[in-house]
Design a protein around this motif. Structure first.
Motif, PDB file in Angstrom:
ATOM      1  N   PHE A 183       0.817  -1.218   0.000  1.00  0.00           N
ATOM      2  CA  PHE A 183       0.000   0.000   0.000  1.00  0.00           C
ATOM      3  C   PHE A 183       0.849   1.267   0.000  1.00  0.00           C
ATOM      4  N   GLY A 184       1.947   1.233  -0.712  1.00  0.00           N
ATOM      5  CA  GLY A 184       2.759   2.431  -0.869  1.00  0.00           C
ATOM      6  C   GLY A 184       3.754   2.704   0.241  1.00  0.00           C
ATOM      7  N   LEU A 185       3.832   1.858   1.243  1.00  0.00           N
ATOM      8  CA  LEU A 185       4.827   2.047   2.298  1.00  0.00           C
ATOM      9  C   LEU A 185       6.209   1.649   1.777  1.00  0.00           C
ATOM     10  N   PRO A 186       7.262   2.289   2.261  1.00  0.00           N
ATOM     11  CA  PRO A 186       8.600   1.834   1.872  1.00  0.00           C
ATOM     12  C   PRO A 186       8.885   0.476   2.512  1.00  0.00           C
ATOM     13  N   GLY A 187       9.331  -0.474   1.703  1.00  0.00           N
ATOM     14  CA  GLY A 187       9.612  -1.818   2.218  1.00  0.00           C
ATOM     15  C   GLY A 187      10.846  -1.817   3.090  1.00  0.00           C
ATOM     16  N   GLY A 188      10.712  -2.331   4.280  1.00  0.00           N
ATOM     17  CA  GLY A 188      11.826  -2.374   5.222  1.00  0.00           C
ATOM     18  C   GLY A 188      12.537  -3.703   5.244  1.00  0.00           C
ATOM     19  N   GLY A 189      12.000  -4.695   4.559  1.00  0.00           N
ATOM     20  CA  GLY A 189      12.609  -6.021   4.578  1.00  0.00           C
ATOM     21  C   GLY A 189      12.259  -6.791   5.843  1.00  0.00           C
ATOM     22  N   PHE A 190      12.657  -8.037   5.846  1.00  0.00           N
ATOM     23  CA  PHE A 190      12.363  -8.927   6.970  1.00  0.00           C
ATOM     24  C   PHE A 190      13.362  -8.685   8.088  1.00  0.00           C
ATOM     25  N   LYS A 191      12.840  -8.495   9.286  1.00  0.00           N
ATOM     26  CA  LYS A 191      13.666  -8.384  10.487  1.00  0.00           C
ATOM     27  C   LYS A 191      13.147  -9.415  11.473  1.00  0.00           C
ATOM     28  N   ALA A 192      14.024 -10.270  11.937  1.00  0.00           N
ATOM     29  CA  ALA A 192      13.606 -11.436  12.728  1.00  0.00           C
ATOM     30  C   ALA A 192      12.983 -11.067  14.074  1.00  0.00           C
ATOM     31  N   MET A 193      13.528 -10.096  14.781  1.00  0.00           N
ATOM     32  CA  MET A 193      13.053  -9.803  16.139  1.00  0.00           C
ATOM     33  C   MET A 193      11.587  -9.361  16.189  1.00  0.00           C
ATOM     34  N   PRO A 194      11.136  -8.455  15.321  1.00  0.00           N
ATOM     35  CA  PRO A 194       9.717  -8.117  15.381  1.00  0.00           C
ATOM     36  C   PRO A 194       8.813  -9.316  15.093  1.00  0.00           C
ATOM     37  N   TRP A 195       9.212 -10.156  14.150  1.00  0.00           N
ATOM     38  CA  TRP A 195       8.388 -11.328  13.828  1.00  0.00           C
ATOM     39  C   TRP A 195       8.408 -12.344  14.965  1.00  0.00           C
ATOM     40  N   LEU A 196       9.537 -12.445  15.659  1.00  0.00           N
ATOM     41  CA  LEU A 196       9.589 -13.318  16.831  1.00  0.00           C
ATOM     42  C   LEU A 196       8.632 -12.805  17.908  1.00  0.00           C
ATOM     43  N   GLY A 197       8.608 -11.486  18.097  1.00  0.00           N
ATOM     44  CA  GLY A 197       7.654 -10.894  19.042  1.00  0.00           C
ATOM     45  C   GLY A 197       6.211 -11.174  18.641  1.00  0.00           C
ATOM     46  N   GLY A 198       5.912 -11.065  17.344  1.00  0.00           N
ATOM     47  CA  GLY A 198       4.565 -11.381  16.863  1.00  0.00           C
ATOM     48  C   GLY A 198       4.217 -12.842  17.082  1.00  0.00           C
ATOM     49  N   LEU A 199       5.179 -13.715  16.851  1.00  0.00           N
ATOM     50  CA  LEU A 199       4.952 -15.144  17.094  1.00  0.00           C
ATOM     51  C   LEU A 199       4.683 -15.413  18.572  1.00  0.00           C
ATOM     52  N   LEU A 200       5.448 -14.774  19.439  1.00  0.00           N
ATOM     53  CA  LEU A 200       5.208 -14.943  20.876  1.00  0.00           C
ATOM     54  C   LEU A 200       3.838 -14.413  21.283  1.00  0.00           C
ATOM     55  N   MET A 201       3.405 -13.301  20.657  1.00  0.00           N
ATOM     56  CA  MET A 201       2.054 -12.797  20.933  1.00  0.00           C
ATOM     57  C   MET A 201       1.005 -13.818  20.518  1.00  0.00           C
ATOM     58  N   ALA A 202       1.172 -14.397  19.331  1.00  0.00           N
ATOM     59  CA  ALA A 202       0.205 -15.382  18.843  1.00  0.00           C
ATOM     60  C   ALA A 202       0.161 -16.601  19.760  1.00  0.00           C
ATOM     61  N   ILE A 203       1.317 -17.045  20.223  1.00  0.00           N
ATOM     62  CA  ILE A 203       1.357 -18.184  21.148  1.00  0.00           C
ATOM     63  C   ILE A 203       0.660 -17.822  22.460  1.00  0.00           C
ATOM     64  N   GLY A 204       0.928 -16.622  22.966  1.00  0.00           N
ATOM     65  CA  GLY A 204       0.285 -16.176  24.203  1.00  0.00           C
ATOM     66  C   GLY A 204      -1.227 -16.093  24.070  1.00  0.00           C
ATOM     67  N   VAL A 205      -1.703 -15.588  22.939  1.00  0.00           N
ATOM     68  CA  VAL A 205      -3.151 -15.494  22.721  1.00  0.00           C
ATOM     69  C   VAL A 205      -3.768 -16.885  22.645  1.00  0.00           C
TER      70      VAL A 205
END
Length: 140
Positions: free
Chosen positions: A48-70
């Motif tokens: 949607f027009g945002l500048p692509g920042g590429g994959f960064k492991a730490m934010p995705w790990l945090g998201g995964l931990l959130m999903a596991i917690g939920v």
């Protein structure tokens, strides 16, 4: 401004329609986790027009931990009301996909509002145009 109104609308509607069926913990956990994971995808992929920042492991790990917690929160939440246990009413777990979509739409709505603000220049006009579809859906 408009995204805040959309967020308020989703929170109020979700509270009225889903909280008694799924519980406050799963509802808020699913909404926030879907919002965060969608935001991470928007940033990483440059959607949607945002500048692509590429994959960064730490934010995705945090998201995964959130999903596991939920998922732990959802499993610990009672299955429902007496009506649901006796075969009447909707099982709250069937509402989980709709709650996840609502959380994702909140993240997408913020990006769309920013693009709309850039296209219309006037922030009040952008907020009005952004809010009209929500009013239309709510009236239906």
């Amino acid at each position: 401004m408009a995204s805040a109104l959309i967020l308020l609308w989703v929170a109020v509607f979700g509270g009225l329609a889903f909280i008694d069926k799924v519980g406050a913990g799963p509802f808020n956990g699913l909404t926030l986790t879907a919002n965060i994971l969608t935001s991470l995808a928007l940033d990483a992929l440059g959607l949607f027009g945002l500048p692509g920042g590429g994959f960064k492991a730490m934010p995705w790990l945090g998201g995964l931990l959130m999903a596991i917690g939920v998922s732990f929160i959802a499993r610990a939440t009672p299955d429902g009301t007496h009506e649901q246990k006796t075969g009447h009413g909707l099982n709250g777990k069937l509402l989980y996909p709709f709650i996840v979509v609502a959380g994702a739409l909140q993240a997408i709505g913020v990006v769309w509002n920013a693009q709309l603000r850039g296209a219309l220049v006037n922030p009040w006009l952008a907020a009005t145009v952004s809010f009209l579809p929500v009013v239309f859906v709510f009236v239906l």
